[in-house]
Design an enzyme around this catalytic site. Structure first.
Site, PDB file in Angstrom:
ATOM      1  N   LYS A  65       0.712  -1.283  -0.301  1.00  0.00           N
ATOM      2  CA  LYS A  65      -0.166   0.105  -0.031  1.00  0.00           C
ATOM      3  C   LYS A  65       0.926   1.217  -0.237  1.00  0.00           C
ATOM      4  O   LYS A  65       2.189   1.209   0.260  1.00  0.00           O
ATOM      5  CB  LYS A  65      -0.967  -0.086   1.075  1.00  0.00           C
ATOM      6  N   ARG A  80      -9.562   0.246  15.726  1.00  0.00           N
ATOM      7  CA  ARG A  80      -8.918   1.257  14.235  1.00  0.00           C
ATOM      8  C   ARG A  80     -10.698   0.203  13.966  1.00  0.00           C
ATOM      9  O   ARG A  80     -11.354   0.401  14.132  1.00  0.00           O
ATOM     10  CB  ARG A  80      -7.728   0.861  14.363  1.00  0.00           C
ATOM     11  N   HIS A 128      -5.510  -7.005  13.449  1.00  0.00           N
ATOM     12  CA  HIS A 128      -4.197  -6.255  13.570  1.00  0.00           C
ATOM     13  C   HIS A 128      -4.022  -5.713  15.092  1.00  0.00           C
ATOM     14  O   HIS A 128      -4.187  -5.036  15.506  1.00  0.00           O
ATOM     15  CB  HIS A 128      -4.170  -5.100  12.825  1.00  0.00           C
ATOM     16  N   ARG A 187       1.366 -10.277   8.004  1.00  0.00           N
ATOM     17  CA  ARG A 187       2.272  -9.327   6.113  1.00  0.00           C
ATOM     18  C   ARG A 187       2.282  -8.552   6.523  1.00  0.00           C
ATOM     19  O   ARG A 187       2.265  -7.437   7.683  1.00  0.00           O
ATOM     20  CB  ARG A 187       0.118  -8.584   6.554  1.00  0.00           C
ATOM     21  N   TYR A 211      15.324  30.969   5.257  1.00  0.00           N
ATOM     22  CA  TYR A 211      14.503  31.361   5.797  1.00  0.00           C
ATOM     23  C   TYR A 211      14.244  31.416   7.728  1.00  0.00           C
ATOM     24  O   TYR A 211      14.125  30.772   7.584  1.00  0.00           O
ATOM     25  CB  TYR A 211      12.893  30.974   6.040  1.00  0.00           C
ATOM     26  N   CYS A 261      13.900  23.949   2.962  1.00  0.00           N
ATOM     27  CA  CYS A 261      12.770  25.028   2.326  1.00  0.00           C
ATOM     28  C   CYS A 261      11.783  24.153   1.423  1.00  0.00           C
ATOM     29  O   CYS A 261      11.902  22.706   1.842  1.00  0.00           O
ATOM     30  CB  CYS A 261      13.453  26.260   1.301  1.00  0.00           C
ATOM     31  N   MET A 262      10.868  24.636   0.797  1.00  0.00           N
ATOM     32  CA  MET A 262      10.124  23.856  -0.075  1.00  0.00           C
ATOM     33  C   MET A 262      10.424  22.924  -1.534  1.00  0.00           C
ATOM     34  O   MET A 262      10.735  21.849  -1.626  1.00  0.00           O
ATOM     35  CB  MET A 262       9.102  24.579  -1.372  1.00  0.00           C
ATOM     36  N   ASP A 263      12.167  23.646  -1.825  1.00  0.00           N
ATOM     37  CA  ASP A 263      12.568  22.931  -3.061  1.00  0.00           C
ATOM     38  C   ASP A 263      14.276  22.661  -2.807  1.00  0.00           C
ATOM     39  O   ASP A 263      14.352  21.858  -3.556  1.00  0.00           O
ATOM     40  CB  ASP A 263      12.368  23.945  -4.380  1.00  0.00           C
TER      41      ASP A 263
HETATM   42  C1  LIG Z   1      -3.251  -3.922   8.463  1.00  0.00           C
HETATM   43  C2  LIG Z   1      -2.630  -4.198   8.064  1.00  0.00           C
HETATM   44  N1  LIG Z   1      -1.675  -5.118   8.197  1.00  0.00           N
HETATM   45  C3  LIG Z   1      -0.379  -4.313   7.870  1.00  0.00           C
HETATM   46  C4  LIG Z   1      -0.029  -3.706   7.730  1.00  0.00           C
HETATM   47  C5  LIG Z   1       2.216  -4.074   7.748  1.00  0.00           C
HETATM   48  O1  LIG Z   1       3.054  -3.211   8.607  1.00  0.00           O
HETATM   49  P1  LIG Z   1       3.775  -2.949   8.751  1.00  0.00           P
HETATM   50  O2  LIG Z   1       4.478  -2.283   7.849  1.00  0.00           O
HETATM   51  O3  LIG Z   1       4.132  -2.987  10.492  1.00  0.00           O
HETATM   52  O4  LIG Z   1       4.534  -4.670   8.815  1.00  0.00           O
HETATM   53  C6  LIG Z   1      -0.131  -2.931   8.223  1.00  0.00           C
HETATM   54  C7  LIG Z   1       0.829  -1.186   7.848  1.00  0.00           C
HETATM   55  O5  LIG Z   1       0.270  -0.485   8.759  1.00  0.00           O
HETATM   56  C8  LIG Z   1      -2.068  -2.473   8.315  1.00  0.00           C
HETATM   57  O6  LIG Z   1      -2.919  -1.394   8.332  1.00  0.00           O
END
Ligand SMILES: Cc1ncc(COP(=O)(O)O)c(C=O)c1O
Length: 383
Positions: free
Chosen positions: A47, A145, A177, A233, A276, A323-325
């Site tokens: 992701k 969550r 999770h 995961r 700045y 700065c920004m850039d």
């Molecule tokens: C639901 C879920 N599973 C797995 C992961 C992977 O976690 P990590 O990057 O700590 O291994 C995340 C990451 O935030 C997550 O939100």
């Protein structure tokens, strides 16, 4: 304009002034190493653009390294993977009402279901498409969550059991999770594990038996083997960045190096203010190097006057505000030239700062440092 030049490590030609070099072989090797630590199948989290590394190259590398599944946050990410030619099973973990669920079901994207409104929307989409939706029921075991609370879990299971009996859904997974897997000794880990096992028992009593039970992220994969179940995961560990200081990263290597080139140099005299707000004032005559990256590229402004980069064989302090850039580093009496290579962070094996070092100096974590590298920064892939 940047000039054509050779990518230093490989000799590959690149025209980039600043770029994030991502070694996809390292991602593949990290996944292979993680697979050696567990009998569970690997569902690699790609992701947020593969934690900044590029979603598609990260996904391809993870699959090459032995991952069998991919996890993303949102349906659009899953669809982008399918459009990119990824055939492996993909779990999309977060949704708000009225999303592109029909497209997801048509594209064989697995959907997380942790609320009754989501189950209802998935059912409607499955009916419209004329194909069962593949779902992973999410239970909240203590993170507060996503997922159904213990109180809402039986209702969600009842609805799911009915839908499964009607052939509208296939329950592929049940998952949760962890809140504190980066602190393996934290008592919440055992409490969440127990709550997960209880949720699985309740599911079984409702006749809901998933193919895959999954709970562990990187920290848990590396330090809590009792949480592995059927699938794990990992996200951050596949990129070689530690989930936290208590996690042993032996055998895993950071895959991203963020590089730039000195754009300009100048000598300033003692008493001269820098950037700045003139928050840095040179104590003595010193050389400055201007680095053409800024918070518009994801360099945290909190690194102002605190961060370091690797330049001309040493770590050099960032002076004045980011700065920004662009931002400035001091090289004291050392002379550097426009065009010299600068490493903001990398694996750390040559003395350069790591993403974790940047996290420590800016009050955040390595996760955020790699993930926030901006869209303006080209990714250059090795090999
Ligand atoms: C639901 C879920 N599973 C797995 C992961 C992977 O976690 P990590 O990057 O700590 O291994 C995340 C990451 O935030 C997550 O939100």
């Amino acid at each position: 304009m940047s000039t054509l030049r050779r990518e230093p490590a490989t000799g590959a030609v690149t025209t980039e002034r600043s770029y994030a070099r991502v070694d996809t072989d390292v991602i593949a090797a990290n996944v292979a190493e993680l697979a050696r630590r567990t009998p569970a199948v690997i569902m690699a989290a790609v992701k947020a653009d593969g934690y900044g590394h590029g979603m598609l190259p990260a996904a391809e590398a993870a699959l090459r390294g032995g991952a069998e599944w991919l996890a993303v946050a949102f349906v659009e990410e899953a669809l982008a993977l399918r459009n990119g030619g990824i055939d492996a099973p993909i779990l999309s973990m977060i949704a708000a009402p009225a999303e592109r669920l029909c497209e997801a079901i048509r594209a064989r994207v697995d959907l997380a279901v942790g609320a009754s409104w989501m189950l209802a929307e998935v059912l409607a989409a499955a009916t419209a498409v004329g194909r069962p939706a593949r779902i992973h029921l999410e239970v909240d075991t203590g993170l507060s969550r996503g997922g159904a609370t213990a109180a809402a879990w039986p209702d969600l299971l009842e609805g799911t059991a009915e839908a499964a009996a009607d052939g509208a859904v296939e329950v592929i997974g049940i998952w949760s999770h962890l809140a504190c897997s980066d602190e393996p000794a934290h008592p919440a880990n055992a409490a969440q594990l127990e709550a997960f096992q209880e949720a699985l028992n309740v599911a079984r009593r409702h006749g809901v038996v998933p193919r895959l039970r999954h709970l562990a992220n990187s920290g848990a994969l590396l330090a809590l083997p009792e949480t592995h179940f059927d699938a794990v995961r990992p996200g951050i560990a596949i990129y070689g960045v530690p989930p936290g200081p208590a996690i042993d990263m032996t055998g895993l290597t950071p895959a991203m190096t963020l590089l730039s080139r000195v754009a300009k140099t100048k000598r300033i005299t003692a008493g001269t203010g820098v950037s700045y707000g003139l928050t840095h004032v040179a104590e003595r005559d010193t050389n400055l190097a201007l680095i053409p990256l800024g918070y518009g590229d994801g360099v945290p402004r909190h690194a102002s006057n605190t961060g370091e980069v690797w330049l001309a064989g040493r770590r050099r302090p960032i002076v004045g505000r980011i700065c920004m850039d662009q931002f400035l580093v001091s090289t004291g009496d050392d002379v550097v030239r426009a065009g010299d290579e600068v490493v903001l962070f990398g694996p750390g094996i040559n003395g350069e700062p790591t993403a974790v070092d940047w996290g420590e100096t800016t009050g955040t974590i390595g996760y955020e440092i790699v993930t926030r590298v901006g869209a303006r920064v080209p990714r250059v892939y090795l090999p």
